[in-house]
Design a protein around this motif. Structure first.
Motif, PDB file in Angstrom:
ATOM      1  N   ASP A  82       0.836  -1.203   0.000  1.00  0.00           N
ATOM      2  CA  ASP A  82       0.000   0.000   0.000  1.00  0.00           C
ATOM      3  C   ASP A  82       0.866   1.246   0.000  1.00  0.00           C
ATOM      4  OD1 ASP A  82      -2.257  -1.537   0.069  1.00  0.00           O
ATOM      5  OD2 ASP A  82      -2.554  -1.365   2.239  1.00  0.00           O
ATOM      6  N   PHE A  83       0.451   2.250  -0.763  1.00  0.00           N
ATOM      7  CA  PHE A  83       1.120   3.551  -0.753  1.00  0.00           C
ATOM      8  C   PHE A  83       0.477   4.423   0.306  1.00  0.00           C
ATOM      9  CE2 PHE A  83       2.203   2.017  -4.957  1.00  0.00           C
ATOM     10  CZ  PHE A  83       3.523   2.392  -5.068  1.00  0.00           C
ATOM     11  N   VAL A  84       1.309   4.995   1.176  1.00  0.00           N
ATOM     12  CA  VAL A  84       0.810   5.780   2.300  1.00  0.00           C
ATOM     13  C   VAL A  84       1.478   7.156   2.298  1.00  0.00           C
ATOM     14  CG1 VAL A  84       0.226   3.828   3.779  1.00  0.00           C
ATOM     15  CG2 VAL A  84       2.551   4.704   3.770  1.00  0.00           C
ATOM     16  N   VAL A  85       0.760   8.120   2.870  1.00  0.00           N
ATOM     17  CA  VAL A  85       1.275   9.485   3.018  1.00  0.00           C
ATOM     18  C   VAL A  85       1.927   9.576   4.389  1.00  0.00           C
ATOM     19  CG1 VAL A  85       0.684  11.923   3.062  1.00  0.00           C
ATOM     20  CG2 VAL A  85      -0.524  10.381   1.511  1.00  0.00           C
ATOM     21  N   CYS A  86       3.234   9.848   4.415  1.00  0.00           N
ATOM     22  CA  CYS A  86       4.013   9.847   5.654  1.00  0.00           C
ATOM     23  C   CYS A  86       4.417  11.260   6.036  1.00  0.00           C
ATOM     24  CB  CYS A  86       5.266   8.990   5.497  1.00  0.00           C
ATOM     25  SG  CYS A  86       4.952   7.309   4.953  1.00  0.00           S
ATOM     26  N   GLU A  87       4.542  11.456   7.319  1.00  0.00           N
ATOM     27  CA  GLU A  87       4.974  12.744   7.854  1.00  0.00           C
ATOM     28  C   GLU A  87       6.482  12.907   7.666  1.00  0.00           C
ATOM     29  OE1 GLU A  87       5.213  15.060  12.177  1.00  0.00           O
ATOM     30  OE2 GLU A  87       4.592  12.964  12.033  1.00  0.00           O
ATOM     31  N   LYS A 120       7.848   9.339  13.384  1.00  0.00           N
ATOM     32  CA  LYS A 120       6.915  10.090  12.549  1.00  0.00           C
ATOM     33  C   LYS A 120       5.651   9.272  12.308  1.00  0.00           C
ATOM     34  CE  LYS A 120      10.511  12.764  10.230  1.00  0.00           C
ATOM     35  NZ  LYS A 120      11.631  12.172  10.971  1.00  0.00           N
ATOM     36  N   VAL A 121       4.614   9.951  11.823  1.00  0.00           N
ATOM     37  CA  VAL A 121       3.272   9.382  11.770  1.00  0.00           C
ATOM     38  C   VAL A 121       2.865   9.134  10.320  1.00  0.00           C
ATOM     39  CG1 VAL A 121       0.845   9.804  12.389  1.00  0.00           C
ATOM     40  CG2 VAL A 121       2.672  10.563  13.901  1.00  0.00           C
ATOM     41  N   ILE A 122       2.049   8.100  10.111  1.00  0.00           N
ATOM     42  CA  ILE A 122       1.397   7.873   8.821  1.00  0.00           C
ATOM     43  C   ILE A 122       0.044   8.580   8.864  1.00  0.00           C
ATOM     44  CG2 ILE A 122       0.300   6.124   7.366  1.00  0.00           C
ATOM     45  CD1 ILE A 122       2.486   4.214   8.115  1.00  0.00           C
ATOM     46  N   HIS A 123      -0.176   9.484   7.894  1.00  0.00           N
ATOM     47  CA  HIS A 123      -1.412  10.266   7.880  1.00  0.00           C
ATOM     48  C   HIS A 123      -2.583   9.465   7.325  1.00  0.00           C
ATOM     49  CE1 HIS A 123       0.581  13.822   9.239  1.00  0.00           C
ATOM     50  NE2 HIS A 123       1.374  13.902   8.178  1.00  0.00           N
ATOM     51  N   ARG A 124      -2.400   8.870   6.137  1.00  0.00           N
ATOM     52  CA  ARG A 124      -3.524   8.195   5.470  1.00  0.00           C
ATOM     53  C   ARG A 124      -2.981   7.345   4.325  1.00  0.00           C
ATOM     54  NH1 ARG A 124      -3.148  13.384   3.627  1.00  0.00           N
ATOM     55  NH2 ARG A 124      -3.085  13.654   1.354  1.00  0.00           N
TER      56      ARG A 124
END
Length: 403
Positions: A82-87, A120-124
């Protein structure tokens, strides 16, 4: 390797038009078989209780095989690929989930990465719009690298730019370079920031890391270890080649990075264990025929080859015999010259082993020599064009009578 998770079917197979079919996901499938520098998730087929499932952190892979660990505070249901948006420190970046579940916790323990709020956090999960913007950022990498190399050449900086990685939000770019000395690139950063309207980060990498990012094919015919699975680069010395009785030829021992090959360490422990029982010959063996010097050592067959300075013949000798002659020399006893040779039974066994090893080569030599002899015989049998006219007339008359 085919992707089991894609719905198109027949990954890697060619269609009627000749194009490669499949999901065209470039290694982001759920099986993890075609990912670069992937970690095999051997727990993927095991059902774990939902209460004990580890989903607090995941491993995310970026361009060039770079991997980082991110917290999953929103408890998003993620799978490998899965491709995720990372901080990021400034803005955000899009990466691919390379590992999730219980193995992430084990990997973090192995690498001494504590699970804390500093991660750091994964946003979505990345949306199609995010992926489109990410592809636009990737398209800028090559053009930016070529332009930056021209600027480096104009400024006469002693550095080699190997790769450029844009952040997915197009606000920052990381420039990877290698150099043997300290480089003052303050003027370079000003030019790049003004021309591309981005924040610039210069990151120096070693030659081994550079080869891993660029990739290539090694002398073994396989893809480079550093670009497929090797992540920790250990120190390699020339003593590793000496233990394995390799010739100290820099062109053969060096990899594409210009340093000693990492594979020299792969079998080093096996050679070190085998060399423990082999005696060290610091000086030639004394015999009545002369002084016999060590020429080479067959480590795994445990045979040492000696030769006299007056002869070109090498004599195989078992390790026990070498130690026996060394003890005799220490006591001042010089054995006969024939004592240096193997006993007749052992010599026959050695000759038998060598003949079996070279039997294939002998068959090939015989095969090609037979072919050359046949060609020579054929050339001799061919009649010459300028022969006796009477003989040719006689052959013609015989042919007419037969007809």
């Amino acid at each position: 390797m085919g992707c089991k998770s894609c719905t198109t079917g027949g990954c890697g197979t060619k269609t009627a038009t000749g194009a490669v079919g499949g999901c065209k996901n470039n290694g982001a499938c759920g099986t993890g078989g075609c990912n670069k520098m992937n970690v095999f998730d051997w727990l993927s087929n095991m059902e774990t209780p939902s209460t004990r499932r580890y989903d607090a952190a995941v491993e995310v892979k970026f361009k060039g095989g770079r991997k980082e660990y991110y917290r999953n505070p929103h408890q998003i249901d993620l799978t490998t690929g899965d491709f995720v948006v990372c901080e990021m420190q400034t803005g955000y970046h899009i990466g691919c989930v390379s590992l999730q579940g219980e193995l992430v916790r084990l990997q973090m323990m192995k690498k001494n990465i504590p699970f804390s709020d500093d991660l750091k956090v994964i946003h979505r999960v990345a949306s199609p719009k995010d992926l489109e913007k990410h592809e636009q950022a990737i398209a800028r990498d090559l053009t930016t690298m070529y332009r930056t190399r021209e600027v480096v050449k104009e400024l006469k900086l002693n550095m080699k730019l190997s790769d450029v990685e844009y952040q997915s939000d197009n606000t920052k770019a990381t420039f990877y370079y290698s150099s043997d000395e300290r480089v003052d690139f303050r003027e370079l950063i000003k030019i790049l920031a003004a021309e591309f309207k981005i924040r610039v980060e210069m990151r120096q990498i070693s030659l081994r890391q550079e080869a891993g990012r660029l990739g290539g094919i090694g002398s073994c015919g396989r893809e480079l270890c550093c670009s497929t699975w090797l992540t920790d680069f250990k120190n390699i010395t020339t003593s590793a080649a000496r233990y394995q009785n390799l010739s100290l030829n820099p062109s053969k021992l060096s990899g594409q990075c210009g340093r000693l090959k990492c594979c020299l360490n792969y079998e080093l422990e096996t050679y070190v264990d085998a060399l423990r029982d082999i005696p060290q010959v610091e000086k030639p063996l004394e015999t009545q025929k002369g002084r016999a010097s060590l020429q080479k050592t067959d480590i795994f067959r445990r045979i040492m080859w000696f030769g006299y300075s007056t002869e070109s013949t090498w004599y195989p000798l078992p390790i026990a015999r070498v130690m026996e002659i060394q003890e005799l020399n220490k006591k001042g006893i010089i054995p006969e010259s024939f004592d240096l040779l193997e006993p007749m039974a052992e010599r026959k066994e050695t000759a038998k082993g060598l003949s079996s090893l070279n039997s294939d080569l002998e068959k090939l030599d015989k095969k090609f020599s037979d072919r050359s002899d046949r060609k020579k015989k054929r050339k001799k049998k061919k009649p010459s064009s300028g022969g006796d006219p009477a003989a040719s007339n006689g052959r013609q008359n015989q042919n007419t009578e037969k007809s």
